[in-house]
Design an enzyme around this catalytic site. Structure first.
Site, mmCIF file in Angstrom:
data_model
loop_
_atom_site.group_PDB
_atom_site.id
_atom_site.type_symbol
_atom_site.label_atom_id
_atom_site.label_comp_id
_atom_site.label_asym_id
_atom_site.label_seq_id
_atom_site.Cartn_x
_atom_site.Cartn_y
_atom_site.Cartn_z
ATOM 1 N N GLU A 246 54.429 37.873 53.535
ATOM 2 C CA GLU A 246 54.212 36.422 53.682
ATOM 3 C C GLU A 246 52.958 36.105 52.892
ATOM 4 O O GLU A 246 51.847 36.415 53.320
ATOM 5 C CB GLU A 246 54.017 36.063 55.157
ATOM 6 N N GLU A 377 46.310 27.721 44.568
ATOM 7 C CA GLU A 377 46.207 27.552 46.021
ATOM 8 C C GLU A 377 44.722 27.393 46.357
ATOM 9 O O GLU A 377 43.959 28.352 46.259
ATOM 10 C CB GLU A 377 46.763 28.783 46.749
HETATM 11 P P1 NAD Z 1 43.884 38.849 51.562
HETATM 12 O O1 NAD Z 1 45.082 39.203 50.750
HETATM 13 O O2 NAD Z 1 42.562 38.852 50.921
HETATM 14 O O3 NAD Z 1 43.748 39.830 52.812
HETATM 15 C C1 NAD Z 1 44.780 39.981 53.760
HETATM 16 C C2 NAD Z 1 44.667 41.344 54.422
HETATM 17 O O4 NAD Z 1 44.904 42.365 53.454
HETATM 18 C C3 NAD Z 1 43.304 41.650 55.023
HETATM 19 O O5 NAD Z 1 43.508 42.354 56.233
HETATM 20 C C4 NAD Z 1 42.677 42.560 53.983
HETATM 21 O O6 NAD Z 1 41.690 43.425 54.498
HETATM 22 C C5 NAD Z 1 43.882 43.350 53.509
HETATM 23 N N1 NAD Z 1 43.758 43.951 52.191
HETATM 24 C C6 NAD Z 1 42.934 43.589 51.176
HETATM 25 N N2 NAD Z 1 43.155 44.378 50.090
HETATM 26 C C7 NAD Z 1 44.149 45.232 50.437
HETATM 27 C C8 NAD Z 1 44.832 46.263 49.742
HETATM 28 N N3 NAD Z 1 44.534 46.569 48.487
HETATM 29 N N4 NAD Z 1 45.819 46.933 50.380
HETATM 30 C C9 NAD Z 1 46.155 46.619 51.652
HETATM 31 N N5 NAD Z 1 45.526 45.649 52.369
HETATM 32 C C10 NAD Z 1 44.539 44.965 51.763
HETATM 33 O O7 NAD Z 1 44.240 37.428 52.207
HETATM 34 P P2 NAD Z 1 43.262 36.492 53.055
HETATM 35 O O8 NAD Z 1 42.283 35.885 52.114
HETATM 36 O O9 NAD Z 1 42.800 37.207 54.266
HETATM 37 O O10 NAD Z 1 44.274 35.354 53.580
HETATM 38 C C11 NAD Z 1 44.527 34.171 52.906
HETATM 39 C C12 NAD Z 1 45.860 34.234 52.182
HETATM 40 O O11 NAD Z 1 46.900 34.502 53.121
HETATM 41 C C13 NAD Z 1 46.264 32.935 51.510
HETATM 42 O O12 NAD Z 1 46.776 33.209 50.230
HETATM 43 C C14 NAD Z 1 47.375 32.386 52.408
HETATM 44 O O13 NAD Z 1 48.283 31.518 51.778
HETATM 45 C C15 NAD Z 1 48.010 33.653 52.853
HETATM 46 N N6 NAD Z 1 48.794 33.432 54.079
HETATM 47 C C16 NAD Z 1 50.160 33.413 53.995
HETATM 48 C C17 NAD Z 1 50.934 33.152 55.126
HETATM 49 C C18 NAD Z 1 52.441 33.113 55.051
HETATM 50 O O14 NAD Z 1 53.069 33.108 56.105
HETATM 51 N N7 NAD Z 1 53.039 33.086 53.882
HETATM 52 C C19 NAD Z 1 50.299 32.927 56.354
HETATM 53 C C20 NAD Z 1 48.904 32.949 56.401
HETATM 54 C C21 NAD Z 1 48.160 33.214 55.248
#
Ligand code: NAD
Length: 474
Positions: A246, A377
């Site tokens: 997601e 975004e």
């Molecule tokens: P992010 O991708 O920076 O981090 C998300 C998670 O991934 C965190 O737990 C982080 O520690 C982990 N992570 C980071 N690097 C990683 C790697 N290399 N391998 C595995 N895990 C890793 O996202 P964010 O900034 O925390 O969240 C915001 C984003 O989430 C926005 O783009 C938003 O649109 C998206 N989002 C999507 C939905 C949906 O349902 N489509 C819902 C909520 C948020």
């Protein structure tokens, strides 16, 4: 200061080091969590693997009963969970249109109960003199959940409850920015579930990549940004993990000329700005027909100027701070880019001086496709409003984006709006609403907004593989 431990095989685990969790309303640390690493991921996966055979063999009824008990435990702990969600994410206890940590915890409870009640019936494809063919839904094994910072507890619940309901065991990794409510949930759950069924490891992104590469994890459910989702997909290829991704959204809303600007503006404001726009399916690009454009933007800016921004723990706060400094700087950068390129900033357009990561709710008029604030975004309390005059052309413009999470059409003519909504390239299309989700309707992204869906029967099936059973009768 409260210190949270990881939980592996039902036991609290320390890592030998901790990191701070910052309250974005103050810029100060309010809790510490364990700085786990790949060794802890190995231990958590081993515990989940060991717990899988017994857990997957429990009856549906038993798993349903335990998950309902978990829903009750969440309910009893609601005030403490709400406070943690507000302190770590910044979202108000109440919030704009009631969208705050009360809704986050309330949603977590509702999703737990509704998902617990879902069924995975055996489907009979053929039953005649020749053979009987049945389709069974079997759990996958160990599921890893990786969550973002915007709705930390609710998204953890969306991942974990269907995984457990289907008979999988779980390793969770919350965002390092917002781990505390999820850690508390894991603690409550481990009072109810057998050891090893639900484990939680905290740490920086090294923990996430150790999970993505781990050979003994069968599926990853990830909610977060598109670049991280792509990285996980690459790392998960080693053992062909199943994936639900997601990812990011840049949802368009299109307002037709037949609406009353004064009636529609508060609704548009709510769906664009709740949780400071830090919701994947917030309205992020608003296309308004030329004939009502000035009235709509004027009304949106008036509402923005009257919105109460402050510490989410204070009564009456509608919007809290942006969740982290890097996000605040990014939002500012996109607004400044729009300003430099000739857009009109009708409200806000600046961070607040002082402690905390506060940004004034910002309505941008004369925004255009091609501006960064429209194309990217922005994930902040900002709404770019773009003028259009031709409906076919605006549908094409709305679709000309690599994201495809949600979209909406706003009109008095519901049939016409529904037909237009079906032309939007997105996983969910709304008419006279945006971002509204519920636990029994599938939700997911198309294009680069993700893979697969969550919620309801469709979502539950993603935590299973199909086994076809053919029994010959002669
Ligand atoms: P992010 O991708 O920076 O981090 C998300 C998670 O991934 C965190 O737990 C982080 O520690 C982990 N992570 C980071 N690097 C990683 C790697 N290399 N391998 C595995 N895990 C890793 O996202 P964010 O900034 O925390 O969240 C915001 C984003 O989430 C926005 O783009 C938003 O649109 C998206 N989002 C999507 C939905 C949906 O349902 N489509 C819902 C909520 C948020």
């Amino acid at each position: 200061m409260q210190v949270f431990d990881m939980i592996i095989n039902g036991q609290p685990v320390k890592a030998g080091g901790t990191f701070d969790v910052i309250n974005p309303a103050t810029g100060q640390a309010f809790a510490q969590v364990q700085a786990g690493n790949a060794t802890h991921v190995d231990a958590a996966v081993a515990a989940a693997r060991a717990a899988f055979p017994a857990w997957s063999r429990t009856s549906d009824k038993h798993r349903q009963d335990l998950l309902h008990a978990l829903g009750v435990a969440l309910e009893e702990d609601m005030p403490a969970l709400m406070e943690l969600v507000t302190k770590e994410s910044g979202k108000p206890l109440g919030g704009l249109n009631g969208i705050g940590s009360g809704m986050e915890v309330g949603g977590a409870i509702a999703w737990t109960h509704v998902t617990a009640d879902l069924e995975l019936p055996v489907e009979v494809i053929q039953d005649n003199d020749e053979a009987r063919i049945e389709v069974h839904r079997k759990p996958l094994g160990v599921v890893a959940s990786i969550t973002p910072w915007n709705w930390p507890l609710m998204i953890a619940i969306w991942h974990v409850i269907p995984a457990l309901r289907a008979g999988n065991t779980v390793v969770m990794k919350p965002s390092g920015l917002t781990p505390t409510a999820t850690l508390r949930f894991a603690e409550l759950a481990n009072r109810i579930l057998p050891p090893g069924v639900l484990n939680i490891v905290t740490g920086e992104s090294g923990v996430g990549s150790a999970i993505a590469k781990h050979p003994d994890i069968n599926k990853i459910v990830f909610t977060g940004s598109t670049p991280t989702g792509k990285n996980i997909m690459q790392n998960a290829a080693g053992n062909l993990k199943r994936l639900t991704l997601e990812l990011g959204g840049n949802d368009a809303g299109i307002v037709l000329p037949d609406v009353d600007p004064k009636v529609v503006a508060p609704k548009l404001f709510g769906v664009g700005f709740h949780n400071n726009g830090q919701t994947c399916a917030c309205l992020k690009r608003l296309y308004v027909h030329d004939s009502i454009y000035e009235e709509v933007v004027t009304e949106l800016a008036r509402i923005a100027r009257h919105t109460v921004v402050g510490d989410g723990l204070a009564e009456g706060t509608q919007l809290g701070p942006v969740q982290n400094r890097a996000q605040l700087d990014f939002v500012n950068e996109l607004v400044e880019d729009a300003r430099a390129n000739g857009a009109r900033i009708l409200s806000g357009g600046k961070a607040r001086a002082g402690n905390g990561y506060f940004y004034e709710p910002t309505v941008i008029a004369d925004a255009k496709d091609g501006m960064r604030v429209v194309d990217e975004e922005q994930f902040g309390p900002v709404l770019p409003v773009i003028r259009y005059s031709d409906i076919d052309e605006v549908i094409a413009r709305a679709n000309a984006n690599e994201n495809g999470l949600g979209g909406s059409i706003w009109s008095k003519d519901r049939a016409k709006a529904a037909a237009l909504a079906l032309q939007l390239e997105c996983g969910t299309a709304w008419v006279n609403e945006h971002g509204a989700i519920q636990p029994d309707a599938p939700f997911g992204g198309v294009k680069q907004s993700g893979l697969g869906v969550e919620f309801g029967r469709y979502g539950l099936e993603e935590y299973t593989s199909i086994q076809t059973l053919k029994v010959m009768k002669s």
